[in-house]
Design a protein around this motif. Structure first.
Motif, PDB file in Angstrom:
ATOM      1  N   SER A   1       3.587   0.351 -11.828  1.00 32.39           N
ATOM      2  CA  SER A   1       3.123   1.076 -13.010  1.00 32.39           C
ATOM      3  C   SER A   1       1.620   1.043 -13.265  1.00 32.39           C
ATOM      4  O   SER A   1       1.095   1.930 -13.926  1.00 32.39           O
ATOM      5  CB  SER A   1       3.847   0.557 -14.254  1.00 32.39           C
ATOM      6  OG  SER A   1       3.570  -0.809 -14.475  1.00 32.39           O
ATOM      7  N   ILE A   2       0.926   0.046 -12.752  1.00 30.04           N
ATOM      8  CA  ILE A   2      -0.497  -0.061 -13.080  1.00 30.04           C
ATOM      9  C   ILE A   2      -1.344   0.799 -12.145  1.00 30.04           C
ATOM     10  O   ILE A   2      -2.197   1.555 -12.584  1.00 30.04           O
ATOM     11  CB  ILE A   2      -0.952  -1.530 -13.081  1.00 30.04           C
ATOM     12  CG1 ILE A   2      -0.248  -2.273 -14.222  1.00 30.04           C
ATOM     13  CG2 ILE A   2      -2.453  -1.631 -13.218  1.00 30.04           C
ATOM     14  CD1 ILE A   2      -0.528  -3.756 -14.287  1.00 30.04           C
ATOM     15  N   CYS A   3      -1.122   0.675 -10.840  1.00 32.83           N
ATOM     16  CA  CYS A   3      -1.879   1.478  -9.871  1.00 32.83           C
ATOM     17  C   CYS A   3      -1.155   2.804  -9.647  1.00 32.83           C
ATOM     18  O   CYS A   3       0.070   2.842  -9.582  1.00 32.83           O
ATOM     19  CB  CYS A   3      -1.996   0.741  -8.536  1.00 32.83           C
ATOM     20  SG  CYS A   3      -3.067  -0.705  -8.620  1.00 32.83           S
ATOM     21  N   PRO A   4      -1.894   3.880  -9.508  1.00 33.87           N
ATOM     22  CA  PRO A   4      -1.251   5.172  -9.262  1.00 33.87           C
ATOM     23  C   PRO A   4      -0.594   5.208  -7.883  1.00 33.87           C
ATOM     24  O   PRO A   4      -0.964   4.443  -6.983  1.00 33.87           O
ATOM     25  CB  PRO A   4      -2.404   6.174  -9.349  1.00 33.87           C
ATOM     26  CG  PRO A   4      -3.625   5.386  -9.029  1.00 33.87           C
ATOM     27  CD  PRO A   4      -3.359   3.988  -9.543  1.00 33.87           C
ATOM     28  N   ALA A   5       0.363   6.115  -7.711  1.00 34.51           N
ATOM     29  CA  ALA A   5       1.048   6.262  -6.424  1.00 34.51           C
ATOM     30  C   ALA A   5       0.069   6.623  -5.314  1.00 34.51           C
ATOM     31  O   ALA A   5       0.332   6.363  -4.138  1.00 34.51           O
ATOM     32  CB  ALA A   5       2.140   7.319  -6.537  1.00 34.51           C
ATOM     33  N   SER A   6      -1.072   7.178  -5.677  1.00 34.21           N
ATOM     34  CA  SER A   6      -2.077   7.558  -4.682  1.00 34.21           C
ATOM     35  C   SER A   6      -2.899   6.367  -4.178  1.00 34.21           C
ATOM     36  O   SER A   6      -3.657   6.503  -3.212  1.00 34.21           O
ATOM     37  CB  SER A   6      -3.024   8.601  -5.269  1.00 34.21           C
ATOM     38  OG  SER A   6      -3.697   8.070  -6.404  1.00 34.21           O
ATOM     39  N   ALA A   7      -2.759   5.194  -4.790  1.00 37.05           N
ATOM     40  CA  ALA A   7      -3.514   4.013  -4.360  1.00 37.05           C
ATOM     41  C   ALA A   7      -3.100   3.624  -2.946  1.00 37.05           C
ATOM     42  O   ALA A   7      -1.919   3.629  -2.606  1.00 37.05           O
ATOM     43  CB  ALA A   7      -3.276   2.846  -5.313  1.00 37.05           C
ATOM     44  N   ALA A   8      -4.092   3.283  -2.132  1.00 37.02           N
ATOM     45  CA  ALA A   8      -3.815   2.828  -0.770  1.00 37.02           C
ATOM     46  C   ALA A   8      -3.259   1.410  -0.816  1.00 37.02           C
ATOM     47  O   ALA A   8      -3.719   0.574  -1.596  1.00 37.02           O
ATOM     48  CB  ALA A   8      -5.096   2.859   0.058  1.00 37.02           C
ATOM     49  N   LEU A   9      -2.276   1.145   0.021  1.00 38.85           N
ATOM     50  CA  LEU A   9      -1.720  -0.196   0.181  1.00 38.85           C
ATOM     51  C   LEU A   9      -2.239  -0.739   1.505  1.00 38.85           C
ATOM     52  O   LEU A   9      -2.113  -0.097   2.545  1.00 38.85           O
ATOM     53  CB  LEU A   9      -0.195  -0.161   0.180  1.00 38.85           C
ATOM     54  CG  LEU A   9       0.514  -1.497   0.410  1.00 38.85           C
ATOM     55  CD1 LEU A   9       0.200  -2.497  -0.701  1.00 38.85           C
ATOM     56  CD2 LEU A   9       2.023  -1.282   0.511  1.00 38.85           C
ATOM     57  N   LEU A  10      -2.859  -1.906   1.449  1.00 41.00           N
ATOM     58  CA  LEU A  10      -3.414  -2.540   2.638  1.00 41.00           C
ATOM     59  C   LEU A  10      -2.789  -3.909   2.810  1.00 41.00           C
ATOM     60  O   LEU A  10      -2.381  -4.542   1.829  1.00 41.00           O
ATOM     61  CB  LEU A  10      -4.933  -2.671   2.523  1.00 41.00           C
ATOM     62  CG  LEU A  10      -5.715  -1.371   2.591  1.00 41.00           C
ATOM     63  CD1 LEU A  10      -5.862  -0.746   1.222  1.00 41.00           C
ATOM     64  CD2 LEU A  10      -7.080  -1.603   3.178  1.00 41.00           C
ATOM     65  N   ALA A  11      -2.745  -4.383   4.052  1.00 45.54           N
ATOM     66  CA  ALA A  11      -2.148  -5.686   4.356  1.00 45.54           C
ATOM     67  C   ALA A  11      -2.961  -6.395   5.423  1.00 45.54           C
ATOM     68  O   ALA A  11      -3.661  -5.772   6.221  1.00 45.54           O
ATOM     69  CB  ALA A  11      -0.709  -5.500   4.839  1.00 45.54           C
ATOM     70  N   LYS A  12      -2.832  -7.728   5.400  1.00 42.55           N
ATOM     71  CA  LYS A  12      -3.531  -8.559   6.380  1.00 42.55           C
ATOM     72  C   LYS A  12      -2.753  -9.862   6.548  1.00 42.55           C
ATOM     73  O   LYS A  12      -2.418 -10.519   5.565  1.00 42.55           O
ATOM     74  CB  LYS A  12      -4.940  -8.872   5.879  1.00 42.55           C
ATOM     75  CG  LYS A  12      -5.716  -9.790   6.791  1.00 42.55           C
ATOM     76  CD  LYS A  12      -7.101 -10.065   6.251  1.00 42.55           C
ATOM     77  CE  LYS A  12      -7.825 -10.995   7.193  1.00 42.55           C
ATOM     78  NZ  LYS A  12      -9.241 -11.021   6.996  1.00 42.55           N
TER      79      LYS A  12
ATOM     80  N   THR B   1      -5.565  -0.275  -3.794  1.00 45.87           N
ATOM     81  CA  THR B   1      -6.886   0.151  -4.241  1.00 45.87           C
ATOM     82  C   THR B   1      -6.985   1.669  -4.246  1.00 45.87           C
ATOM     83  O   THR B   1      -6.394   2.331  -3.386  1.00 45.87           O
ATOM     84  CB  THR B   1      -8.008  -0.455  -3.377  1.00 45.87           C
ATOM     85  OG1 THR B   1      -9.269  -0.047  -3.904  1.00 45.87           O
ATOM     86  CG2 THR B   1      -7.892  -0.039  -1.923  1.00 45.87           C
ATOM     87  N   THR B   2      -7.725   2.173  -5.193  1.00 41.11           N
ATOM     88  CA  THR B   2      -8.018   3.607  -5.238  1.00 41.11           C
ATOM     89  C   THR B   2      -9.421   3.901  -4.745  1.00 41.11           C
ATOM     90  O   THR B   2      -9.751   5.053  -4.494  1.00 41.11           O
ATOM     91  CB  THR B   2      -7.864   4.159  -6.668  1.00 41.11           C
ATOM     92  OG1 THR B   2      -8.745   3.445  -7.538  1.00 41.11           O
ATOM     93  CG2 THR B   2      -6.425   4.045  -7.164  1.00 41.11           C
ATOM     94  N   SER B   3     -10.251   2.863  -4.601  1.00 40.60           N
ATOM     95  CA  SER B   3     -11.656   3.140  -4.277  1.00 40.60           C
ATOM     96  C   SER B   3     -12.301   2.201  -3.263  1.00 40.60           C
ATOM     97  O   SER B   3     -13.429   2.455  -2.836  1.00 40.60           O
ATOM     98  CB  SER B   3     -12.482   3.099  -5.564  1.00 40.60           C
ATOM     99  OG  SER B   3     -12.415   1.808  -6.144  1.00 40.60           O
ATOM    100  N   ALA B   4     -11.629   1.132  -2.867  1.00 42.37           N
ATOM    101  CA  ALA B   4     -12.298   0.133  -2.026  1.00 42.37           C
ATOM    102  C   ALA B   4     -11.610  -0.104  -0.686  1.00 42.37           C
ATOM    103  O   ALA B   4     -11.798  -1.143  -0.064  1.00 42.37           O
ATOM    104  CB  ALA B   4     -12.417  -1.183  -2.791  1.00 42.37           C
ATOM    105  N   ALA B   5     -10.831   0.860  -0.213  1.00 41.90           N
ATOM    106  CA  ALA B   5     -10.109   0.662   1.050  1.00 41.90           C
ATOM    107  C   ALA B   5     -11.062   0.351   2.198  1.00 41.90           C
ATOM    108  O   ALA B   5     -10.803  -0.559   2.994  1.00 41.90           O
ATOM    109  CB  ALA B   5      -9.254   1.887   1.371  1.00 41.90           C
ATOM    110  N   SER B   6     -12.171   1.064   2.297  1.00 44.38           N
ATOM    111  CA  SER B   6     -13.085   0.834   3.425  1.00 44.38           C
ATOM    112  C   SER B   6     -13.691  -0.565   3.384  1.00 44.38           C
ATOM    113  O   SER B   6     -13.893  -1.187   4.428  1.00 44.38           O
ATOM    114  CB  SER B   6     -14.173   1.900   3.480  1.00 44.38           C
ATOM    115  OG  SER B   6     -14.952   1.874   2.307  1.00 44.38           O
ATOM    116  N   PHE B   7     -13.977  -1.072   2.185  1.00 42.81           N
ATOM    117  CA  PHE B   7     -14.491  -2.441   2.058  1.00 42.81           C
ATOM    118  C   PHE B   7     -13.481  -3.428   2.634  1.00 42.81           C
ATOM    119  O   PHE B   7     -13.821  -4.286   3.453  1.00 42.81           O
ATOM    120  CB  PHE B   7     -14.779  -2.769   0.584  1.00 42.81           C
ATOM    121  CG  PHE B   7     -15.076  -4.224   0.338  1.00 42.81           C
ATOM    122  CD1 PHE B   7     -16.342  -4.742   0.594  1.00 42.81           C
ATOM    123  CD2 PHE B   7     -14.094  -5.091  -0.141  1.00 42.81           C
ATOM    124  CE1 PHE B   7     -16.619  -6.094   0.385  1.00 42.81           C
ATOM    125  CE2 PHE B   7     -14.361  -6.429  -0.354  1.00 42.81           C
ATOM    126  CZ  PHE B   7     -15.630  -6.929  -0.088  1.00 42.81           C
TER     127      PHE B   7
END
Length: 156
Positions: free
Chosen positions: A126-137, A94-100
């Motif tokens: 290729s779709i998400c920019p390298a700056s997108a946060a990666l989250l896991a659960k 995600t680029t905008s919803a990490a806190s959610f």
């Protein structure tokens, strides 16, 4: 939730309106759902399965239904579906919803900690920019039972 095809026109319209990617909706391995109450569409969501892991993607609640806790509930339903389909861990970019998503138990991780299958998805390459946060659960039975618990009766 109602299973839908990646070709679903309403899915594509909702994702486009929310500035979410649509380039790979019809590729193999994607599972998309209409989130509804009765005949009223509330939003859409989906995931991809990769070697026992799920890549959560394309979660959108339609503008008229936002602010009612439906994003929490939709996320729980998607995670339950992915777990039932064999996923033991969920990832998302995600680029905008990490806190959610952090509020829902996801944790930011370094890309080097993610499985190769997740890192090789089109979302990651290729779709998400390298700056997108990666989250896991981790996904465990019943772990999300109280996330987003609302009285709404969604088509599950």
């Amino acid at each position: 939730m109602q299973s839908i095809s990646g070709n679903d026109a309403d899915l594509r319209i909702a994702l486009t309106a929310a500035a979410l990617p649509t380039d790979d909706l019809t590729e193999d391995g994607r599972h998309f759902f209409r989130i509804a109450r009765g005949t009223d569409t509330l939003g859409f969501g989906g995931y991809e399965l990769h070697d026992g892991d799920a890549l959560l993607r394309s979660l959108v609640i339609l503008p008229d239904h936002r602010g009612k806790g439906l994003g929490d509930l939709a996320t729980r339903l998607l995670l339950e579906s992915a777990h039932s389909a064999g996923a033991r861990r969920a990832y998302l970019l995600t680029t905008s919803a990490a806190s959610f998503f952090e509020r829902l138990g996801f944790e930011k991780i370094d890309r080097s900690a993610a499985p190769t299958a997740i890192l090789q998805t089109r979302q990651a390459t290729s779709i998400c920019p390298a700056s997108a946060a990666l989250l896991a659960k981790p996904l465990t039975p019943g772990a999300d039972a109280n996330v987003g618990k609302k009285s709404e009766d969604l088509n599950a």
